[in-house]
Structure formats: structure tokens, C-alpha cells
Design a protein around this motif. Structure first.
Motif, short mmCIF file in Angstrom:
data_model
loop_
_atom_site.label_atom_id
_atom_site.label_comp_id
_atom_site.label_asym_id
_atom_site.label_seq_id
_atom_site.Cartn_x
_atom_site.Cartn_y
_atom_site.Cartn_z
N ILE A 130 0.84 -1.21 0.00
CA ILE A 130 0.00 0.00 0.00
C ILE A 130 0.87 1.25 0.00
O ILE A 130 0.61 2.21 -0.73
CB ILE A 130 -0.93 -0.01 1.22
CG1 ILE A 130 -1.98 -1.10 1.05
CG2 ILE A 130 -1.60 1.33 1.41
CD1 ILE A 130 -2.90 -1.24 2.23
N VAL A 131 1.94 1.22 0.81
CA VAL A 131 2.78 2.42 0.90
C VAL A 131 3.36 2.78 -0.45
O VAL A 131 3.38 3.96 -0.84
CB VAL A 131 3.90 2.21 1.94
CG1 VAL A 131 4.90 3.35 1.86
CG2 VAL A 131 3.31 2.16 3.33
N VAL A 134 0.81 4.52 -2.37
CA VAL A 134 0.45 5.82 -1.80
C VAL A 134 1.51 6.88 -2.10
O VAL A 134 1.22 8.07 -2.20
CB VAL A 134 0.22 5.68 -0.28
CG1 VAL A 134 0.07 7.03 0.37
CG2 VAL A 134 -1.02 4.86 -0.04
N MET A 135 2.76 6.44 -2.27
CA MET A 135 3.81 7.39 -2.64
C MET A 135 3.40 8.13 -3.91
O MET A 135 3.66 9.32 -4.06
CB MET A 135 5.13 6.66 -2.89
CG MET A 135 5.74 6.01 -1.67
SD MET A 135 6.05 7.16 -0.34
CE MET A 135 7.48 8.01 -0.96
N GLU A 137 0.28 8.61 -4.95
CA GLU A 137 -0.92 9.41 -4.71
C GLU A 137 -0.60 10.79 -4.15
O GLU A 137 -1.34 11.75 -4.36
CB GLU A 137 -1.84 8.66 -3.74
CG GLU A 137 -3.00 9.51 -3.28
CD GLU A 137 -4.27 8.73 -3.19
OE1 GLU A 137 -4.34 7.67 -3.83
OE2 GLU A 137 -5.17 9.18 -2.50
N THR A 138 0.53 10.89 -3.42
CA THR A 138 0.94 12.17 -2.86
C THR A 138 0.77 13.30 -3.86
O THR A 138 0.26 14.37 -3.54
CB THR A 138 2.42 12.09 -2.44
OG1 THR A 138 2.54 11.06 -1.49
CG2 THR A 138 2.88 13.39 -1.86
N VAL A 141 -2.68 14.37 -4.50
CA VAL A 141 -3.19 15.16 -3.38
C VAL A 141 -2.68 16.59 -3.48
O VAL A 141 -3.43 17.55 -3.29
CB VAL A 141 -2.79 14.52 -2.04
CG1 VAL A 141 -3.21 15.41 -0.90
CG2 VAL A 141 -3.41 13.16 -1.90
#
Lengths: 156, 649
Positions: A130-131, A134-135, A137-138, A141
Motif C-alpha cells: 500500500i505504501v 500511496v507514494m 498518490e501524494t 493530493v
């Protein structure tokens, strides 16, 4: 009324492109996940979690679209008369999440698909898979943040 | 004390008590066994020791275990036990009492019978399936001929006549009929059926014309159809086959009933499976022992608080065991067991997903916990969602007996719900704008810049805390200069920079920043050789300030995710508000609100969890935490299927 057309374009682009990117990303992960499920149906929950990750860009796009609609008064009010300048402001404000949302969702889909491969062999490492996703997705955002701040800054 | 001290134990005992002692250790579940072959003294010991014992027992256990797995797979294939969505994350075990378990184990040999039945049924089912496929294929060949009324045994050549069952591609049937009339006017052709591809027909002609007719067959692509071994009319054969298929289905149903009869034994099999697995683990543990003819030696790690228990058990239940306990040597690879209090242990799951701390490192969990709590709340930032999330987590813990990571994760969500509730009250968000309650503090939608600054300040505190931990570690490790140069000067420089932007503090800020920068330039290159290299790498180190800047800006996601929750929730409310009026309208509105908010809650809880974790992993842990420790894995009874309850009083 010319400004309104541009504002509509901005809202439409944000929803269309960010949504498309998410659709592609989520699709990519889904293909991988389905392969894993043939071996082990009990991994459905875990793979679904990874599949959901690239889906957020589409939501960010929709969110930006909604903010624009609120701004020009389509939702909750009468249509505001915008000048050409104001229309361009709104169109530009939609650009960050439009472009970054589209591309980052695809990249995040790839990272998450690789993550699905990871948990096929080592389900206990879901957190790390997941991490990695998510990197990516930063940046979506951050782009969303830029779009929101720009929109809030426009005075009508 | 977040990391539990480990003690190294050496245990000597007489061979006769070997099984007994291994049993005690497994039940106690507090000792991690060390493979003696990997210890430093192994080479000296080796000469004294006997080689491995024969592993016949192990092989027998493995065979039984394989049989049981086969049975369980077989049952799972026919009557699957489905895991619910939540159980896919947490695992599911069947609870049985200690008495039941003991009873199952005592009747373990019955598993053998179950296996025999399973195999018999499995083979039976395979045979039936093959037979059924064969019947269906035959049937498919017969059906087009169903209208052909002549018994098959009468379709045979006489001295003067040829009789044949034939098939021809449909589109050439007409050609064929015309040509045949030309070649041999005296014939009988009866089309039985015409499908999409082939037309089936029955043909009688004189033997004298055979050569010519066969040529015609070849030209038009006619093939002969045979039904070897069949007598009676086609309809009779079809009926017979259908009867047979029905019989097969009945028989299969019988076999399935047999499997249904076995289903009651599934729990028994599972319990026995876990029992055998435990035994196998014991045998494997024995492989780690060093032994002579009369005695054996076992080494392992025990958490310090549990040593007393172990001593007590051994002295009560054995006669020859001799236990030597010592502190680990500094370079020894001791495993790490984390221990946190009742609140912070929920956040252990976050640390463990990253890495287990090294033995001499502090456990970052208690430090990280308050930040995780606050950040999670800010990301979800809705009082209504917070209440629902906490309630959901509470009911899950009530309904399911969870252990380990699963339990911690649910607890983490429970605390996250509380945090989101508090954040929602502060920022005035109740299911977006569904319930209008004035914010205690301010609504980020009205003043996003203010919220951005709050996020970045929190980020700065988080990062400085991380650096502080590194400084503490340096000081504790005796490297006081490192703490002053690497963390102290950065503190000075960064705080100075921040103060520069605040009008009332700008002049002391300027001097602090300059002093910090000069200090960094002078000290950051101290490991390099030569004055020029020292100076240049000192200068380059100032570039790291961009790293700090991007770290702090990374916390802007707290604002972005918080806004996302609120705006999407409001959008759902707006959409629902567009409808309404009348009974149907109200129902649709409620439906939209329910589905929309559930979706928003799910997606934002996921977002809050993953982004908050990321802030811990990259921005916080990156400052001080290395990880890479070996988690403590005690030798214990690990079960796969069943959970054994306490003995009933």
C-alpha cells in the motif's frame, strides 16, 4: 456569459480526465487481482483494498468539478454571469488535478498492480504494498490542493 | 519499557524427559528456540554429539497431515466454507472447547476412515463424470436421428441392396439429390433431419451402383454415420441413454450425501490437523537440539519477565532439567518483542508494517501514537463519520474474537473514529453540512490558508520530534558531538529560518539562521578528508533544507484530505437535496444519503489510514528509525483452523 463556458470546460475536464485516469488505474489492478483470485479467493479483500487506491483521483476530479459548479451557481443558486477573465481563472484552476490526476492514477495503478503480485506471495506485506502505491498518490493530493486553493482564491 | 529485554537460556536435561520438556515449552509458548547448528560453539560441540535420529516418525506425521489436508480440500471443494469480507483480513478460526479438542485428538485415528471415504467418493465422482461425458457425447450424436424409425440392426446390406446412414453439409444437399437422381434413378433417399451444418439422411441403392455412388459421396463431402454396438430404434437408444444419465445423477447425489455425512467431521479434521501440526513442530524443534546418548542441550530466547514462569514449570514437572539464564552479549542477534500499554499497542501494527525495531533501538510506537491519532482525525475530520467508525469498530471487536494484528487494527480504527469526532466538532463538520452545528474552532472551507498553516506547523513539530529522537539516540550512544552538529545546528538553522518570516522575530531569526548555516557548513563535512572537501560537502549539506521544505509541505495532505471528506459529503447532501417531496422522494433521498455517505466514509477511512501511515514512515521514521530487527517468534502451538478455549470449570 462567455466566462461560464470556460468554467464548464474546466469542471468537465477535471471530472473527465481524472476519472479516466482512475478508471484505467483501477482496471489495471483489477486484471492483476483477478489472476491472484483464481489461485486464492480468500485474498479478495486485500486485493480490493489495493484496487481502491488509484480510484481516488477520479474522486478528486469530481470534487474539483463540484466546487466549480458551486462557484458558478449550478448547484445551490442561480447561474452567475462570469467575465472571460474569470472563466479563464476557473479553467486554469482546474488544470492541476486534471492533468496530474489523469497521469498519476495510471502510474498508481501500475504500482498497486505490482503490489497485488507482492501480496500473492507474501500476504503479510500488504502494508508495504500500500505504501508504494500511496507514494504516487501524494502528487495527486498536492495537485488537488493547488486546484482547491486556486479556486478559493478566485473572487466573483 | 517498549522493548522487552531478552534472556538467553541453555537447558540441559536427560534424554528420557526430552518429549516432556518440548511439550512444556510448546504449551508455554514463551521460548524462541535457537538452531544450535548455527551457534558459534557448534564446531566444538559437534565432535561430542550423536547424529540426527531417524525421522520415520516425522514422515509418518507428514503423511497423516497430507491425508487430512486432502480431506479438507475435498470438503472445501464440494461444500466451501466462505470467509466473510472482514475475515479475509483477520482470519477466521472455529472455537472449540478444551474438552472437545482432547476428545478429537483421542479419536484421531478416525481421520483415517474419513480419508478412505473421501478418496473413494472422489474416485467415484471422477468416474461418474467421465461416464456422463461419454453418454452426453453419444446422445449428441443420436439426437439428430431421433425421427429415424427403423431399428438399427435392420440397416444392413443385402446381396443386392446397400443401406447407409449418411450426413452431408446442408448447403450441398440439393446438389446431392439432383446428382443422385442422375447417377442412379433407382434409389431411396430419406432426409431424417437438417441441422445448421449437417443434413442427416438415410439412403438405399443397388449394389451394382456402389462405385458410382461412392464417388458421388466423395465429391459432395458425404460422410457415413455408424452407431457401433447399438440395436433397436434410435428413440429406444436415446431413452436408454437418458435413463443412464439419470442414473448417474442419482448415483452422484448418493455420493454427495455421503460427503454431507462427512461434513459433520470437518471440525474434527481441523482440530486433528492442528494437533498434528503441533506435533510436527515439536519434532522439528527436536532437530535443533544437541544431544549425546544420555543428555540433550537446548538453547533459546525468553522474554525476561517470563523466565520465572519457565523456571517454575520446569522444576515442577521435570526432574533432570538444568536451566542456565544469562543476559545476551552485545553482538548477539536477540529477537525483539514490543510491549506497549493498552492504548498505544493499537499503533504497534503501524510500526510492524514498516519494520521491527533493532534490539538497541527504542520502539517508536509510543512517540508515533499521538501524531497518528491527530493526523488520522484531521484526514477524516467529520464528527458523524467518526461516531460511525468507532461504533463499527466496537461492534466488530464484540462480534469477533480477534487477536494480534487484526485486533490492533480494529482498535486503531476505533481510536481514529474518536479523533475524527473531535476534529469534526472543532471544524463543524457533521456528515458534511447535513447537520449544521457551528464549529468550535473554524471551518477549513471558510479559511483554507489557516488550515494549511496549521497542517504545516503540526508537520514541523512531527519532524522536529523525529530529529529529537535521533539526537537522543546519539547522546545515549555517547556521540554528543553528532547530536550537536547534526541535529542541534539544524534546529538552530531551521527555527531561525521560520522566525525570519515572522515580523516581530525576524532580527533574532536572521542571526540564528546565519549562525546555524555557518555551523552546518563548518561541521557537516567533518568526516571528509582535506580542508577543501570538508568545506565543499559542508556547503552542499545546506541543500538538504529543500528536503525539510518538501517534508513540511507533505503535511498539506492533511488539509486536502480533510477538505475532500467535507466537500464530497456536502456534494452527496446537495444531490439528495435536489430530489425530495412525497413518499417516493423521501425514500430516494434516504437511499442516496445512506449509500453516498457509506461510500465516502469507506474511501476516506482508507485514505486517512494510508496517508497517515505514509507520514509516519517517510517523514517521521526517516529521521531516526532504522528497523530491521528480528521479531520474537516463540515456539508455540500455532493453529490454523481451530481456536481452543480455556478449560471449562
Amino acid at each position: 456569459m462567455t466566462g461560464v463556458v470556460l468554467a464548464f470546460l474546466g469542471a468537465a475536464l477535471a471530472v473527465i480526465l481524472a476519472g479516466l485516469g482512475s478508471a484505467i488505474g483501477v482496471g489495471l489492478v483489477g486484471e492483476c487481482a483477478a489472476g491472484v483470485i483464481t489461485e486464492d479467493p480468500d485474498k479478495f479483500g486485500q486485493t480490493l483494498l489495493l484496487q481502491a487506491l488509484p480510484g481516488t483521483q477520479g474522486i478528486y476530479g469530481l470534487l474539483t468539478g463540484f466546487l466549480i459548479m458551486q462557484k458558478v451557481g449550478i448547484i445551490g443558486g442561480a447561474l452567475v454571469d462570469l467575465t472571460l477573465h474569470q472563466g479563464f481563472y476557473i479553467l486554469m484552476a482546474a488544470l492541476p488535478i486534471t492533468v496530474v490526476g489523469y497521469l498519476s492514477a495510471i502510474c498508481q495503478g501500475k504500482a498497486a498492480a505490482a503490489g497485488v503480485g507482492l501480496i500473492a506471495k507474501r500476504p503479510e506485506e500488504l502494508g508495504k504494498a500500500i505504501v508504494y502505491a500511496v507514494m504516487v498518490e501524494t502528487y495527486a493530493v498536492l495537485a488537488l490542493l493547488a486546484s482547491i486553493m486556486l479556486l478559493f482564491g478566485i473572487v466573483i | 519499557m517498549p522493548i522487552v529485554d531478552m534472556q538467553k537460556i541453555s537447558l540441559f536435561a536427560h534424554q528420557q524427559e526430552k518429549d516432556q520438556i518440548v511439550n512444556i515449552l510448546q504449551d508455554l509458548g514463551s521460548v524462541e528456540l535457537v538452531d544450535l547448528k548455527e551457534s558459534r560453539d557448534w564446531e566444538e560441540m559437534q565432535a561430542l554429539l550423536r547424529p540426527e535420529e531417524a525421522t520415520e516418525e516425522t514422515a509418518r506425521l507428514e503423511t497423516s497431515l497430507g491425508e487430512i489436508r486432502y480431506c479438507l480440500d475435498f470438503l472445501q471443494r464440494h461444500f466451501p466454507l466462505r470467509k466473510s469480507f472482514v475475515e479475509q483480513f483477520t482470519g477466521s478460526k472455529i472455537s472449540i472447547s478444551m474438552e472437545e479438542y482432547a476428545d478429537f485428538v483421542a479419536r484421531g485415528e478416525e481421520a483415517r476412515n474419513v480419508f478412505e471415504v473421501c478418496r473413494e467418493v472422489d474416485t467415484g465422482l471422477t468416474n461418474l463424470r467421465n461416464e456422463e461425458t461419454r453418454c452426453h457425447n453419444l446422445l449428441a450424436g443420436l439426437l439428430p436421428w431421433a425421427d429415424f424409425s427403423l431399428p438399427l440392426e435392420e440397416v444392413k446390406d443385402t446381396p443386392r441392396l446397400k443401406m447407409q446412414l449418411l450426413a452431408v453439409p446442408v448447403d450441398r444437399l440439393k446438389d446431392l439429390q439432383e446428382n443422385l437422381a442422375e447417377y442412379t434413378p433407382e434409389h431411396h433417399l430419406e432426409v431424417v433431419s437438417a441441422g445448421r451444418e449437417l443434413a442427416n439422411f438415410f439412403c438405399i441403392y443397388f449394389s451394382k451402383d456402389e462405385m458410382r455412388v461412392r464417388d458421388l459421396w466423395k465429391e459432395t463431402g458425404v460422410t457415413e454415420v455408424h452407431f457401433p454396438g447399438m440395436t433397436g430404434t434410435i428413440t429406444q437408444s436415446i431413452e436408454k441413454l437418458e435413463g443412464k444419465i439419470e442414473g448417474i445423477q442419482r448415483e452422484r447425489e448418493n455420493l454427495r450425501q455421503k460427503v454431507v455425512g462427512l461434513l459433520a467431521r470437518r471440525t474434527h479434521l481441523m482440530a486433528y490437523h492442528d494437533h498434528l501440526k503441533g506435533l510436527l513442530a515439536q519434532k522439528k524443534a527436536i532437530g535443533n537440539l544437541a544431544r549425546t546418548d544420555a543428555a540433550f542441550l537446548l538453547e533459546g530466547w525468553v522474554p525476561e519477565p517470563l523466565v520465572a514462569d519457565l523456571k517454575k514449570m520446569l522444576s515442577e514437572k521435570t526432574e533432570t532439567a538444568l536451566l542456565i539464564v544469562r543476559d545476551p552479549e552485545p553482538d548477539e542477534d536477540a529477537p525483539v518483542l514490543l510491549e506497549n500499554n493498552r492504548v498505544t499497542d493499537a499503533y504497534e501494527v503501524v510500526t510492524r508494517m514498516y519494520s521491527t525495531p533493532r534490539r538497541h533501538e527504542p520502539d517508536p510506537t509510543p512517540l508515533m501514537a499521538p501524531f497518528f491519532f491527530v493526523f488520522f482525525g484531521m484526514c477524516l475530520s467529520d464528527a458523524g463519520y467518526g461516531v460511525i467508525l468507532s461504533l463499527l469498530a466496537y461492534f466488530l471487536t464484540r462480534k469477533m474474537k480477534l487477536k494480534g494484528m487484526g485486533k490492533q487494527l480494529i482498535k486503531l480504527l476505533f481510536l481514529g473514529g474518536i479523533s475524527a469526532f473531535l476534529a469534526g466538532i472543532l471544524m463543524g463538520s457533521w456528515f458534511g453540512d447535513l447537520i449544521n452545528i457551528r464549529p468550535l474552532w473554524f471551518n477549513p472551507l471558510d479559511d483554507p490558508m489557516r488550515m494549511l498553516i496549521v497542517s504545516c506547523i503540526l508537520g514541523g513539530v512531527h519532524i522536529f520530534t523525529g530529529m529529537g529522537v535521533q539526537a537522543y539516540q546519539n547522546i545515549r550512544g555517547g556521540k554528543i558531538l553528532d547530536a550537536v552538529f547534526d541535529q542541534g545546528l539544524w534546529y538552530l538553522f531551521l527555527i531561525g529560518l521560520v522566525m525570519l518570516f515572522l515580523p516581530q522575530w525576524s532580527s533574532p531569526g536572521k542571526w540564528m539562521a546565519i549562525a546555524g548555516a555557518v555551523g552546518l557548513v563548518l561541521t557537516q563535512g567533518r568526516s571528509q578528508e582535506g580542508i577543501f572537501k570538508k568545506f565543499s560537502s559542508g556547503l552542499v549539506s545546506l541543500y538538504d533544507v529543500t528536503g525539510f521544505l518538501s517534508d513540511v509541505l507533505s503535511y498539506s495532505r492533511l488539509l486536502a484530505l480533510g477538505l475532500a471528506t467535507g466537500v464530497i459529503a456536502s456534494a452527496i447532501n446537495t444531490m439528495a437535496g435536489l430530489l425530495g417531496g412525497g413518499v417516493v422522494g423521501t425514500i430516494v433521498v434516504i437511499f442516496i444519503l445512506l449509500v453516498g455517505h457509506s461510500f465516502n466514509l469507506a474511501i476516506n477511512t482508507l485514505g486517512a489510514y494510508v496517508h497517515t501511515s505514509r507520514l509516519q514512515y517517510i517523514e517521521f521514521f526517516g529521521k531516526f528509525f532504522e528497523g530491521g530487527g528480528r521479531p520474537f517468534r516463540p515456539f508455540s502451538k500455532t493453529t490454523k483452523f481451530v481456536e481452543i478455549g480455556e478449560r471449562e470449570a
